[in-house]
Design a protein around this motif. Structure first.
Motif, PDB file in Angstrom:
ATOM      1  N   SER B  45      68.067 106.511  56.806  1.00  0.00           N
ATOM      2  CA  SER B  45      68.116 107.960  56.550  1.00  0.00           C
ATOM      3  C   SER B  45      68.868 108.251  55.261  1.00  0.00           C
ATOM      4  CB  SER B  45      68.811 108.684  57.699  1.00  0.00           C
ATOM      5  OG  SER B  45      68.018 108.640  58.840  1.00  0.00           O
ATOM      6  N   THR B  46      69.962 107.529  55.062  1.00  0.00           N
ATOM      7  CA  THR B  46      70.763 107.730  53.854  1.00  0.00           C
ATOM      8  C   THR B  46      69.927 107.493  52.603  1.00  0.00           C
ATOM      9  OG1 THR B  46      72.659 106.941  55.090  1.00  0.00           O
ATOM     10  CG2 THR B  46      72.887 107.037  52.710  1.00  0.00           C
ATOM     11  N   PHE B  47      69.071 106.473  52.653  1.00  0.00           N
ATOM     12  CA  PHE B  47      68.199 106.160  51.518  1.00  0.00           C
ATOM     13  C   PHE B  47      67.355 107.382  51.145  1.00  0.00           C
ATOM     14  CE2 PHE B  47      64.086 104.118  50.100  1.00  0.00           C
ATOM     15  CZ  PHE B  47      64.550 103.776  48.836  1.00  0.00           C
ATOM     16  N   ILE B  48      66.690 107.956  52.162  1.00  0.00           N
ATOM     17  CA  ILE B  48      65.847 109.128  51.923  1.00  0.00           C
ATOM     18  C   ILE B  48      66.673 110.317  51.443  1.00  0.00           C
ATOM     19  CG2 ILE B  48      64.544 110.896  53.120  1.00  0.00           C
ATOM     20  CD1 ILE B  48      63.015 109.064  54.494  1.00  0.00           C
ATOM     21  N   LYS B  49      67.813 110.529  52.120  1.00  0.00           N
ATOM     22  CA  LYS B  49      68.648 111.682  51.764  1.00  0.00           C
ATOM     23  C   LYS B  49      69.169 111.570  50.344  1.00  0.00           C
ATOM     24  CE  LYS B  49      70.313 112.933  56.359  1.00  0.00           C
ATOM     25  NZ  LYS B  49      71.354 112.551  57.330  1.00  0.00           N
ATOM     26  N   SER B  50      69.508 110.351  49.929  1.00  0.00           N
ATOM     27  CA  SER B  50      70.044 110.210  48.572  1.00  0.00           C
ATOM     28  C   SER B  50      68.935 110.430  47.541  1.00  0.00           C
ATOM     29  CB  SER B  50      70.701 108.847  48.394  1.00  0.00           C
ATOM     30  OG  SER B  50      69.740 107.827  48.525  1.00  0.00           O
ATOM     31  N   ILE B  51      67.699 110.053  47.894  1.00  0.00           N
ATOM     32  CA  ILE B  51      66.587 110.326  46.976  1.00  0.00           C
ATOM     33  C   ILE B  51      66.429 111.834  46.797  1.00  0.00           C
ATOM     34  CG2 ILE B  51      64.084 110.186  46.685  1.00  0.00           C
ATOM     35  CD1 ILE B  51      64.271 107.514  48.271  1.00  0.00           C
ATOM     36  N   MET B  52      66.550 112.578  47.931  1.00  0.00           N
ATOM     37  CA  MET B  52      66.374 114.032  47.885  1.00  0.00           C
ATOM     38  C   MET B  52      67.588 114.754  47.313  1.00  0.00           C
ATOM     39  SD  MET B  52      63.389 114.614  48.808  1.00  0.00           S
ATOM     40  CE  MET B  52      63.499 116.389  48.701  1.00  0.00           C
ATOM     41  N   GLY B  53      68.685 114.032  47.146  1.00  0.00           N
ATOM     42  CA  GLY B  53      69.902 114.680  46.665  1.00  0.00           C
ATOM     43  C   GLY B  53      70.667 115.408  47.745  1.00  0.00           C
ATOM     44  N   VAL B  54      70.279 115.190  49.016  1.00  0.00           N
ATOM     45  CA  VAL B  54      71.014 115.812  50.120  1.00  0.00           C
ATOM     46  C   VAL B  54      72.364 115.114  50.271  1.00  0.00           C
ATOM     47  CG1 VAL B  54      70.983 116.291  52.595  1.00  0.00           C
ATOM     48  CG2 VAL B  54      68.870 116.448  51.273  1.00  0.00           C
ATOM     49  N   VAL B  55      72.357 113.790  50.026  1.00  0.00           N
ATOM     50  CA  VAL B  55      73.582 113.008  50.016  1.00  0.00           C
ATOM     51  C   VAL B  55      73.763 112.531  48.581  1.00  0.00           C
ATOM     52  CG1 VAL B  55      74.535 110.782  50.725  1.00  0.00           C
ATOM     53  CG2 VAL B  55      73.427 112.245  52.400  1.00  0.00           C
ATOM     54  N   PRO B  56      74.961 112.722  48.003  1.00  0.00           N
ATOM     55  CA  PRO B  56      75.125 112.306  46.609  1.00  0.00           C
ATOM     56  C   PRO B  56      75.131 110.777  46.493  1.00  0.00           C
ATOM     57  CG  PRO B  56      77.210 113.078  47.506  1.00  0.00           C
ATOM     58  CD  PRO B  56      76.173 113.325  48.561  1.00  0.00           C
ATOM     59  N   SER B  57      74.468 110.262  45.472  1.00  0.00           N
ATOM     60  CA  SER B  57      74.513 108.821  45.254  1.00  0.00           C
ATOM     61  C   SER B  57      75.663 108.532  44.300  1.00  0.00           C
ATOM     62  CB  SER B  57      73.193 108.335  44.673  1.00  0.00           C
ATOM     63  OG  SER B  57      72.866 109.084  43.530  1.00  0.00           O
ATOM     64  N   SER B  58      76.244 107.339  44.453  1.00  0.00           N
ATOM     65  CA  SER B  58      77.386 107.040  43.594  1.00  0.00           C
ATOM     66  C   SER B  58      76.978 106.144  42.433  1.00  0.00           C
ATOM     67  CB  SER B  58      78.498 106.392  44.417  1.00  0.00           C
ATOM     68  OG  SER B  58      77.965 105.359  45.201  1.00  0.00           O
ATOM     69  N   GLY B  59      75.713 105.781  42.385  1.00  0.00           N
ATOM     70  CA  GLY B  59      75.270 104.975  41.255  1.00  0.00           C
ATOM     71  C   GLY B  59      73.766 104.816  41.248  1.00  0.00           C
ATOM     72  N   GLY B  60      73.228 104.430  40.082  1.00  0.00           N
ATOM     73  CA  GLY B  60      71.796 104.199  39.963  1.00  0.00           C
ATOM     74  C   GLY B  60      71.018 105.459  39.686  1.00  0.00           C
ATOM     75  N   TRP B  61      69.692 105.339  39.586  1.00  0.00           N
ATOM     76  CA  TRP B  61      68.890 106.538  39.359  1.00  0.00           C
ATOM     77  C   TRP B  61      67.617 106.544  40.192  1.00  0.00           C
ATOM     78  CZ3 TRP B  61      64.354 104.635  37.668  1.00  0.00           C
ATOM     79  CH2 TRP B  61      64.353 103.538  36.786  1.00  0.00           C
ATOM     80  N   VAL B  62      67.033 107.734  40.308  1.00  0.00           N
ATOM     81  CA  VAL B  62      65.799 107.923  41.063  1.00  0.00           C
ATOM     82  C   VAL B  62      64.790 108.589  40.140  1.00  0.00           C
ATOM     83  CG1 VAL B  62      64.731 109.175  42.970  1.00  0.00           C
ATOM     84  CG2 VAL B  62      67.008 108.196  43.258  1.00  0.00           C
ATOM     85  N   LYS B  63      63.548 108.093  40.143  1.00  0.00           N
ATOM     86  CA  LYS B  63      62.496 108.783  39.397  1.00  0.00           C
ATOM     87  C   LYS B  63      61.333 109.049  40.330  1.00  0.00           C
ATOM     88  CE  LYS B  63      63.222 107.544  34.598  1.00  0.00           C
ATOM     89  NZ  LYS B  63      62.855 106.598  33.544  1.00  0.00           N
ATOM     90  N   ILE B  64      60.800 110.242  40.239  1.00  0.00           N
ATOM     91  CA  ILE B  64      59.657 110.601  41.065  1.00  0.00           C
ATOM     92  C   ILE B  64      58.497 110.938  40.137  1.00  0.00           C
ATOM     93  CG2 ILE B  64      58.789 112.353  42.636  1.00  0.00           C
ATOM     94  CD1 ILE B  64      61.715 112.269  43.829  1.00  0.00           C
ATOM     95  N   PHE B  65      57.416 110.217  40.276  1.00  0.00           N
ATOM     96  CA  PHE B  65      56.277 110.311  39.355  1.00  0.00           C
ATOM     97  C   PHE B  65      56.772 110.215  37.911  1.00  0.00           C
ATOM     98  CE2 PHE B  65      54.799 112.601  43.173  1.00  0.00           C
ATOM     99  CZ  PHE B  65      53.741 111.763  43.502  1.00  0.00           C
ATOM    100  N   GLY B  66      57.691 109.287  37.686  1.00  0.00           N
ATOM    101  CA  GLY B  66      58.165 108.989  36.337  1.00  0.00           C
ATOM    102  C   GLY B  66      59.174 109.958  35.766  1.00  0.00           C
ATOM    103  N   LYS B  67      59.548 110.969  36.583  1.00  0.00           N
ATOM    104  CA  LYS B  67      60.491 111.950  36.056  1.00  0.00           C
ATOM    105  C   LYS B  67      61.699 112.049  36.974  1.00  0.00           C
ATOM    106  CE  LYS B  67      57.045 114.873  33.882  1.00  0.00           C
ATOM    107  NZ  LYS B  67      56.139 115.959  34.197  1.00  0.00           N
ATOM    108  N   PRO B  68      62.814 112.527  36.444  1.00  0.00           N
ATOM    109  CA  PRO B  68      63.970 112.724  37.328  1.00  0.00           C
ATOM    110  C   PRO B  68      63.656 113.757  38.414  1.00  0.00           C
ATOM    111  CG  PRO B  68      64.431 113.519  35.090  1.00  0.00           C
ATOM    112  CD  PRO B  68      63.136 112.809  35.043  1.00  0.00           C
ATOM    113  N   LEU B  69      64.406 113.661  39.524  1.00  0.00           N
ATOM    114  CA  LEU B  69      64.144 114.482  40.703  1.00  0.00           C
ATOM    115  C   LEU B  69      63.990 115.959  40.365  1.00  0.00           C
ATOM    116  CD1 LEU B  69      64.091 114.639  43.880  1.00  0.00           C
ATOM    117  CD2 LEU B  69      66.502 115.206  43.702  1.00  0.00           C
TER     118      LEU B  69
END
Lengths: 454, 257
Positions: B45-69
């Protein structure tokens, strides 16, 4: 500033007090609905206590500036300190293991304590004629024109912002994770919400007093929640109850002879009485209507059991007679004659049986017969279902069927018939009567069945 | 052409300074039905939540369709866990489905006829239209989950992240949901689902992401659903679980050509 409150001069103190309670009723009803559905009633309580140092600060600032008591200065100070309190609750929660209840308790007590200490410590800097104690216990009669104007405009801003942001506020309250996914600025929305909540506290504090402001936030909204399960309707009802509590409480406080009775407690008490009334009388969730329902159900089940007993007595004699005796019924039902007489009385009232005084016999009417057959049929179908489909032993099923017979509906009965392939005999070998058969027809079938012996 | 629907690089999440997810690198191609599986507390769940920004991530980045969230948030639909909300909340089934259209409306615009149509259609797809005016508390667990999915449908996103949509639902609802998810995939959507049942996972998903505080493996189900990898994910602590995994893995081999 071009708002026209010049006409206020012609209002009496009482009229101004009533006007004030209407305004604060709107503010606290609207926000109270959110407070209740978000389950943050204690936050409202903490926030209202936490504004006290702000109020004192406002008075002191007015003194330092050399002006008369100015509601805008007091409001701004109170809102700032209230938000500071809310921020501290959040800070304690996020940096320690403490949960919100402890954090709220700490902030509530310490801020209120600081407020009281400031009030007595800074006596020399406070213009006492302006009545700082009304902010603690609430006194609607002390509200000045300037106070009223400040209350009105603060509430006006509150209503407009709620109206504009009602949907985002609803989503954030219901499902904040989803709100983040929608791209809502959730942190900002929460900040706006808490600011509005502080506004509603500040608007009410002079008439109700900071100690009891939360009563007007929570109680009317909770009352509304008992009556509806739509948020928008709940907000309207909450405003209605809050305004009514305010007006009634204010009226009582102004008409009581001794002028010292503060408005706050009376308003809180009125809100509680309204809650109590709705708690008892609400059509769906009310206590009285609930117990009335239970009472009616018990009556119906008793009636049905009497009908069933009469049917079984008739059945035992192979339907040779068309009535049963009072004394026999009393014996079968294991009740006194008086009790059974009362039962029969009720059946007569519902036109399900008639009573012949001369022969002291009880006869089922066509509708009584139909209901009796239905109950017996339900009972025996259910017994059969339990033994056949659920693998119960035949001697375990009676008690369960005694309860089920009164509650299964027509569609369930049809389902049972289909599942059991339209059975004729129950697990004890007794015939399952058909609803369409009249008493005379049953008597034919019954005598045949009777011949097989059981 | 081959921009992944979701890409994370070194995604790390900590709760109260305790790391729960370490450096997850994954690129999920478009148009797949993906299951995230792993033991309790693995950070699914944390994985999904951190992708959505519901839980703050402390490192790394996420791209959705090549763009930031932030830039592609309108293309993502999030279905939180059913337990995450208060079902006594005074809203109707229709109100919840309508929330799916709010993303397009922004903060101030009100939903109109068009939005109501979309919400009704979504509810209808999940067989929930007859319940539109009910308060959401008067529904069974399966029905509540269907309402959540109707809301997601109304969002009309390209990528969906769903947190345990199969948890605590009846068999009929489970079948209805999986049919819907497969339909969404046929329409080119990417659907990523947190799932807790190993045996059905193999059947339901094209691709699997094995997670246990770190990424254990990601790929086509037939390559990933091996005893070795499952054992690695579940750590062999729970013998029952590894037995089930073994059983399921054997079944899987029989099915493969």
């Amino acid at each position: 500033m071009d708002y026209d409150f010049t006409t206020l001069a012609s209002f009496t103190i009482n009229q101004k007090a009533f006007l004030a309670t209407i305004i604060l009723g709107v503010a606290s009803g609207l926000l109270g609905a959110f407070v209740v559905v978000r389950r943050i009633a204690l936050v409202g309580d903490a926030l209202s206590h936490a504004v006290l140092p702000g109020v004192v600060l406002g008075f002191v600032m007015c003194h330092m500036l050399g002006i008369d008591k100015n509601p805008w200065v007091i409001f701004s100070c109170a809102v700032s300190i209230g938000l500071l309190g809310a921020g501290m609750v959040r800070a304690i929660e996020s940096t320690t293991r403490l949960k919100s209840d402890a954090a709220l308790g700490i902030v509530l007590a310490s801020f209120f304590g600081v407020g009281l200490a400031m009030q007595s410590g800074l006596k020399d800097y406070i213009d006492n004629r302006a009545g700082i104690s009304t902010y603690i216990y609430g006194n609607a009669a002390m509200i000045s024109d300037a106070d009223l104007a400040a209350m009105f405009w603060t509430t006006f801003v509150l209503v407009v912002v709620v109206w504009l942001l009602i949907r985002p506020l609803l989503v954030v309250s219901f499902d904040s994770g989803f709100a983040v996914g929608l791209g809502y600025p959730v942190k900002w929305l929460n900040f706006i919400f808490y600011t509005l909540l502080t506004f509603s506290v500040v608007v009410s504090m002079q008439a109700v007093g900071v100690i009891l402001v939360s009563a007007l936030l929570i109680t009317p909204a909770a009352t509304a929640y008992l009556l509806t399960d739509r948020l928008y309707r709940m907000m309207l009802y909450a405003v209605g109850f809050a305004v009514a509590s305010g007006l009634l409480g204010c009226y009582v406080s102004l008409t009581i002879d001794s002028a010292d009775v503060p408005t706050g407690p009376l308003i809180a008490l009125t809100a509680a009485i309204l809650f109590g009334l709705v708690y008892l009388m609400a059509p769906q969730h009310g206590v009285i209507s609930k117990s009335l329902k239970v009472f009616r159900r018990k009556q119906r089940i008793n009636r049905e059991n009497t009908l069933k007993a009469i049917y079984k007595m008739l059945e035992n004699e192979g339907f040779a007679h068309d009535g049963v005796g009072l004394r026999d019924l009393a014996e079968v039902r294991k009740r006194s004659i008086e009790e059974v007489k009362l039962d029969v009385q009720r059946l007569r009232k519902s036109k399900e049986a008639s009573f012949d005084d001369a022969k002291s016999g009880i006869y089922l009417t066509p509708s009584g017969w139909r209901r009796a057959v239905e109950i017996v049929r339900n009972h025996r179908l259910w017994e059969l279902y339990l033994t056949n489909q659920a693998d119960y032993d035949a001697d375990h099923v009676h008690d369960d069927a005694e309860k089920i017979e009164h509650v299964i509906g027509a569609s369930t009965v049809r389902q049972l018939e289909r599942d059991l392939d339209f059975p004729v005999l129950d697990p004890h070998g007794k015939p399952i009567p058909s609803v369409s058969q009249t008493m005379a027809q049953q008597s034919d079938g019954g005598s045949q069945k009777g011949a097989t012996g059981y | 052409m081959n921009i992944p629907a979701l890409e994370t690089h070194d995604l790390t999440v900590t709760y109260h300074k305790r790391p729960v997810l370490y450096g997850v690198d994954v690129a999920i191609p478009e148009g797949n039905l993906v299951g995230i599986i792993g033991p309790n507390g693995a950070g699914k769940s944390t994985f999904i939540k951190s992708i959505m920004g519901v839980v703050p991530s402390s490192g790394g980045w996420v791209k959705i369709f090549g763009k930031p969230l932030k830039e592609s948030l309108h293309r993502v639909g999030y279905v939180p866990q059913r337990e995450s909300v208060d079902w006594d909340f005074p809203v109707t089934v229709m109100d919840v489905a309508l929330m799916g259209t709010y993303g397009r409306l922004g903060l101030f615009r009100r939903p109109g006829k068009k939005e109501r149509m979309i919400a009704s259609e979504s509810l209808d797809k999940l067989g929930m239209l007859p319940y539109a005016n009910r308060q959401i508390g008067n529904l069974s667990g399966g029905q509540q989950q269907r309402v959540f999915l109707a809301r997601a449908l109304a969002q009309d996103s390209d990528l969906y992240l769903m947190d345990e949509p199969f948890a605590g639902v009846d068999a009929a609802t489970e079948a209805a949901i999986i049919k819907l998810l497969q339909e969404m995939r046929e329409n080119g959507k990417t659907v990523i689902v947190v799932h807790h049942d190993l045996q059905s996972a193999q059947e339901y998903f094209d691709m699997l992401l094995l997670l246990n505080m770190r990424l254990v493996a990601f790929g086509e189900t037939k390559d990933i659903f091996t005893q070795e990898l499952l054992h690695k994910t579940y750590g062999g602590r729970l013998t029952v679980l590894s037995e089930i995994a073994e059983k399921a893995a054997k079944q899987g081999k029989d099915v493969q050509p």
